[in-house]
Enzyme design. Structure first.
Site, PDB file in Angstrom:
ATOM      1  N   HIS A   1      18.164  11.189   5.254  1.00  0.00           N
ATOM      2  CA  HIS A   1      18.154  10.490   3.941  1.00  0.00           C
ATOM      3  C   HIS A   1      18.691   9.162   4.154  1.00  0.00           C
ATOM      4  O   HIS A   1      19.890   8.839   4.718  1.00  0.00           O
ATOM      5  CB  HIS A   1      19.037  11.243   3.089  1.00  0.00           C
ATOM      6  CG  HIS A   1      18.078  12.624   2.519  1.00  0.00           C
ATOM      7  ND1 HIS A   1      18.782  13.830   2.395  1.00  0.00           N
ATOM      8  CD2 HIS A   1      16.939  12.717   2.294  1.00  0.00           C
ATOM      9  CE1 HIS A   1      17.682  14.723   1.751  1.00  0.00           C
ATOM     10  NE2 HIS A   1      16.681  14.106   1.976  1.00  0.00           N
TER      11      HIS A   1
ATOM     12  N   GLU B   1      22.655   7.908   2.844  1.00  0.00           N
ATOM     13  CA  GLU B   1      23.489   8.893   3.139  1.00  0.00           C
ATOM     14  C   GLU B   1      24.216   8.039   4.533  1.00  0.00           C
ATOM     15  O   GLU B   1      24.171   8.997   5.566  1.00  0.00           O
ATOM     16  CB  GLU B   1      23.347  10.262   3.310  1.00  0.00           C
ATOM     17  CG  GLU B   1      22.756  10.834   2.204  1.00  0.00           C
ATOM     18  CD  GLU B   1      21.918  12.103   2.043  1.00  0.00           C
ATOM     19  OE1 GLU B   1      21.793  12.826   2.973  1.00  0.00           O
ATOM     20  OE2 GLU B   1      21.342  12.540   1.195  1.00  0.00           O
TER      21      GLU B   1
ATOM     22  N   HIS C   1      24.307  15.541   6.407  1.00  0.00           N
ATOM     23  CA  HIS C   1      23.777  14.626   5.013  1.00  0.00           C
ATOM     24  C   HIS C   1      25.195  14.300   4.317  1.00  0.00           C
ATOM     25  O   HIS C   1      26.187  14.501   4.588  1.00  0.00           O
ATOM     26  CB  HIS C   1      23.135  15.870   4.003  1.00  0.00           C
ATOM     27  CG  HIS C   1      21.776  15.834   4.499  1.00  0.00           C
ATOM     28  ND1 HIS C   1      20.886  15.515   3.825  1.00  0.00           N
ATOM     29  CD2 HIS C   1      21.388  16.739   5.459  1.00  0.00           C
ATOM     30  CE1 HIS C   1      19.386  16.033   4.171  1.00  0.00           C
ATOM     31  NE2 HIS C   1      19.976  16.921   5.559  1.00  0.00           N
TER      32      HIS C   1
ATOM     33  N   GLU D   1      26.993  18.543   3.890  1.00  0.00           N
ATOM     34  CA  GLU D   1      26.917  17.584   3.434  1.00  0.00           C
ATOM     35  C   GLU D   1      28.659  17.124   3.416  1.00  0.00           C
ATOM     36  O   GLU D   1      29.663  17.925   3.266  1.00  0.00           O
ATOM     37  CB  GLU D   1      26.869  18.039   2.017  1.00  0.00           C
ATOM     38  CG  GLU D   1      25.502  18.572   1.458  1.00  0.00           C
ATOM     39  CD  GLU D   1      24.584  17.757   1.396  1.00  0.00           C
ATOM     40  OE1 GLU D   1      24.708  16.438   1.401  1.00  0.00           O
ATOM     41  OE2 GLU D   1      23.306  18.326   1.257  1.00  0.00           O
TER      42      GLU D   1
HETATM   43  O1  0X9 Z   1      18.546  18.106  -1.101  1.00  0.00           O
HETATM   44  C1  0X9 Z   1      18.749  18.038   0.105  1.00  0.00           C
HETATM   45  O2  0X9 Z   1      17.717  17.645   0.953  1.00  0.00           O
HETATM   46  C2  0X9 Z   1      20.254  18.206   0.582  1.00  0.00           C
HETATM   47  N1  0X9 Z   1      21.040  17.666  -0.322  1.00  0.00           N
HETATM   48  S1  0X9 Z   1      21.157  15.953  -0.112  1.00  0.00           S
HETATM   49  O3  0X9 Z   1      22.053  15.649  -1.499  1.00  0.00           O
HETATM   50  N2  0X9 Z   1      21.914  15.267   0.871  1.00  0.00           N
HETATM   51  O4  0X9 Z   1      20.061  15.477  -0.551  1.00  0.00           O
HETATM   52  C3  0X9 Z   1      20.570  19.744   0.690  1.00  0.00           C
HETATM   53  C4  0X9 Z   1      19.642  20.635   1.218  1.00  0.00           C
HETATM   54  C5  0X9 Z   1      20.085  21.930   1.478  1.00  0.00           C
HETATM   55  N3  0X9 Z   1      19.026  22.763   1.535  1.00  0.00           N
HETATM   56  C6  0X9 Z   1      18.579  23.097   2.859  1.00  0.00           C
HETATM   57  N4  0X9 Z   1      19.176  22.771   3.859  1.00  0.00           N
HETATM   58  N5  0X9 Z   1      17.711  24.211   2.879  1.00  0.00           N
HETATM   59 ZN    ZN Z   2      20.665  14.251   2.017  1.00  0.00          ZN
END
Ligand code: 0X9
Ligand code: ZN
Length: 424
Positions: free
Chosen positions: A176, A179, A302, A382
């Site tokens: 992303h 980030e 992330h 995260e």
């Molecule tokens: O939504 C996302 O892609 C991730 N959060 S973010 O705020 N960095 O965009 C979380 C993804 C979590 N889900 C999986 N890893 N399956």
């Molecule tokens: Zn992300």
């Protein structure tokens, strides 16, 4: 077994790439507000979803959503209850730009004092490959992005292992674009493992003398560069589509693609793309993952929210390895907290919100299982901050780069050691 090579010498590149380059924005957010909505408010959540709004964070109590003046008006008209957060995001972006554009050239010793651009960072990785030729090989031809930028894989491990290579670990960053702290964590892991190896650190030596860490420093270089040049809050890659730019690469992997927690709207920040693994980044990295057949664990960094997420995103059902994944995630949470007192919650991905087509679901899914005959451990972390109160989430101040990396490094080593000891 090593399918690489391509170690190039770029000390020249390193010594000339001494400044950050310009942070120039074309998109401004002067009229935007960060608002919060109660998570339990189903009606509000539905409106957020139907309008494809940019959700920055979600937890049990609150959703943080970044909205334009028009979108805010629309929410009002639709009778949604929300609170406007007291943070001027544009002012924080402006301040960040001023700081970056006035940043004096760094030296190796203060690399982690500031964020860096893509090319500059590749030069920095090259200089490490120069310095540690026996421990680093860089594959610069993993793939190419829409805008023709290279996807790199940094392989850490003794180059003379060849057939004796035992197991591999995959770490990726910056899927992303906005980030930024994510990319810094990859850089810190590489730098610290190398310097600690040289110092004779037993933990690192035990890993790198037999195994290999594969680091993908930038999964989404086009998006990352776009955050420097045009829009600091860009998330997706840069696929061109006249209906709306960009695909969320963390919804584009070929695992239960498009089933839940994604959008069919190219304007959405969670647009899953025209088809499963349609994107050059996803395609190349999936192929490379499958070509490296000894990966026992994989990690995706992330921001933000301070969470350790384990599979799956697409289903509430626990995976067959839930117990071990929970154990290591809980242990890592404790390890992180010991460093600077920060709490990273260990939960299942779906407890955050449903997602499908994510990298970490794919790593722990059917395709990899069929190729490997086992499943790699798979986590998403995260990073800081925990929320955007008193800050602006993705605009993490540079003084937090080092502490964020410091708390995550030992947790990463623990993950690696655990996976090597208890392969699934
Ligand atoms: O939504 C996302 O892609 C991730 N959060 S973010 O705020 N960095 O965009 C979380 C993804 C979590 N889900 C999986 N890893 N399956
Ligand atoms: Zn992300």
């Amino acid at each position: 077994m090593r399918i690489l090579g391509y170690v190039t010498s770029s000390l020249a590149l390193w010594s000339t790439a001494v400044c950050n380059g310009l942070f120039t924005q074309t998109v401004r957010f002067d009229d935007h507000k960060l608002i919060t909505i109660q998570t339990a408010d189903n009606y509000a959540a539905e409106v957020v979803k139907n309008n494809d709004l940019d959700v920055w964070q979600r937890n049990e109590e609150l959703l943080s959503v970044f909205v334009s003046a028009d979108q805010l008006k629309q929410l009002e008209e639709e009778g949604v209850n929300f609170t406007v957060q007291d943070v001027n995001v544009q002012a924080l972006i402006d301040a960040e730009g001023n700081r970056l554009n006035n940043y004096t050239p760094f030296s190796n010793s203060n690399w982690f004092a500031e964020y860096h651009r893509f090319e500059e960072t590749l030069g920095w990785y090259d200089s490490l490959a120069e310095k540690y030729p026996n421990l680093v090989s860089i594959n610069k031809e993993v793939g190419k992005t829409h805008e023709n930028r290279p996807l790199w894989a940094i392989h850490l491990g003794r180059n003379d292992l060849n057939g004796a290579l035992d197991k591999q670990i995959w770490v990726q960053c910056q899927i992303h674009a906005r980030e930024w702290i994510s990319g810094m964590v990859c850089q810190y892991i590489v730098h610290t493992m190398l310097t600690n190896y040289e110092r004779g650190d037993e933990r690192v030596k035990n890993i790198l003398n037999k195994h290999e860490i594969i680091v993908i420093p930038f999964v989404n270089p086009d998006g990352f560069e776009f955050t420097w040049e045009s829009n600091r809050l860009w998330r997706k890659n840069r696929r061109y589509d006249p209906r709306g730019m960009g695909v969320d690469l963390n919804r584009n992997y070929d695992d239960h693609w498009g089933q839940t927690g994604t959008s069919t709207n190219p304007n959405s920040d969670i647009y899953h793309g025209p088809s499963a693994a349609s994107e050059p980044e996803t395609k190349a990295l999936s192929k490379y993952f499958l070509a490296n057949t000894k990966i026992v664990a994989a990690m995706d960094y992330h921001s933000y929210s301070q969470l350790i997420l384990r599979p799956y995103g697409w289903t509430r059902n626990p995976g067959e390895h839930e117990k071990l994944l929970k154990t290591i995630s809980d242990n890592m949470s404790t390890t992180i907290q010991k460093v600077h007192g920060k709490k990273y919650k260990s939960i299942k991905s779906t407890e955050l919100y449903p997602t499908s087509g994510s990298a970490s679901d794919w790593w722990h899914g059917a395709t990899v299982r069929a190729r490997y005959n086992f499943k790699p451990y798979s986590l998403t972390i995260e990073l800081r901050p925990s929320n955007s109160f008193g800050g602006a989430g993705f605009i993490l101040p540079p003084k937090e780069i080092i502490p964020t990396c410091q708390e995550n490094y030992p947790a990463f080593l623990e993950y690696v050691e655990f996976a090597l000891k208890n392969p699934l």
